[in-house]
Design a protein around this motif. Structure first.
Motif: not given
Length: 269
Positions: A238-265
């Motif tokens: 899962i390779e999803v750099p998001q510069m704008a989101l990274a300003r407000t959401v930490g890396p652990f939470e970003r990683a969790r959200r991405l895993r959930e989005a991938c599993q949903h797909l």
């Protein structure tokens, strides 16, 4: 739903290598990708080649968490490349238990690129690693067909191709074009989404790829079609750099959200 998922380094590049391992574990991944060589001069540089304190800490986190290293990156095949210089990189990757190595082709001389890729595969094989070219539209391996031509010419069994959906689309590759390539070329793939509209300049393509990707199923890339065209069950990085989101959401939470989005797909495939 049981498909292995790996957290790519670029997704959480604001973390140290050891913290990437911890993040992958906390966010529910089975694997992690580690960037032992920086891709750009502006990235943070860590002492990640050899028996260094950084690598010893990574090993400790891997042991504590059970996370496995999917791939290590990045090696660039350039006109002045000396493949023997890669040995310490491979030694470190083998020590970490990595499976794959990510390569970029940055040499316009096709014959030399083939020779260096073949030699890199040979050296990687000594350490139990597979070597994968990643087609990117701004490099000298612009698309999947060019990558396959290099691998065919080199003739090494441990040579492969990394499909990254954003590069696949921006290079003009097609799902039908994958049918001509042996499935054994594809051992894992990167995973992301992006707007369907393609940027019109190389600068825009680069910026979007490095800083403005989207979670799976939030853009317009043919993700389900790609999954259907590639070997069933291959690991997704899962390779999803998001510069704008990274300003407000930490890396652990970003990683969790991405895993959930991938599993949903994946659940809908």
């Amino acid at each position: 739903m049981n498909r292995p998922l790996s957290l790519a380094a670029l997704t959480v590049l604001d973390l140290s290598p050891a913290d990437m391992v911890s993040c992958a574990a906390w966010a529910g991944y089975s694997h992690v990708g580690l960037r032992l060589n920086p891709a750009t001069p502006t990235e943070a540089h860590y002492s990640t080649i050899g028996d260094t304190p950084v690598i010893r800490e990574v090993l400790a986190r891997l042991q504590d968490t059970g996370i496995r290293v999917l791939d290590i990156e990045i090696l660039r095949l350039k006109p002045d490349t000396r493949v023997a210089d890669f040995e310490a990189f491979f030694e470190t990757g083998a020590r970490l238990g990595a499976q794959h190595v990510l390569l970029a082709g940055n040499d316009p001389d096709h014959a030399r690129l083939v020779d260096n890729f073949g030699a890199t595969c040979d050296l990687a094989a000594r350490y139990g690693l597979a070597a994968h070219l990643e087609p990117m539209p701004w490099t000298d391996v612009r698309n999947v067909a060019e990558a396959d031509a290099i691998i065919r010419a080199a003739g090494r069994d441990n040579g492969g191709i990394i499909i990254d959906p954003i590069h696949f689309d921006r290079s003009g590759d097609t799902i039908d074009g994958l049918a001509a390539i042996p499935p054994s070329r594809f051992r894992y793939m990167q995973f992301c989404d992006a707007p369907a509209a393609r940027p019109t300049t190389t600068e825009e393509i680069l910026f979007q790829a490095r800083a403005e990707r989207l979670p799976p199923a939030e853009g317009g890339l043919p993700l389900r079609e790609l999954l259907g065209a590639l070997p069933a069950g291959i690991t997704l990085s899962i390779e999803v750099p998001q510069m704008a989101l990274a300003r407000t959401v930490g890396p652990f939470e970003r990683a969790r959200r991405l895993r959930e989005a991938c599993q949903h797909l994946l659940a809908g495939c």
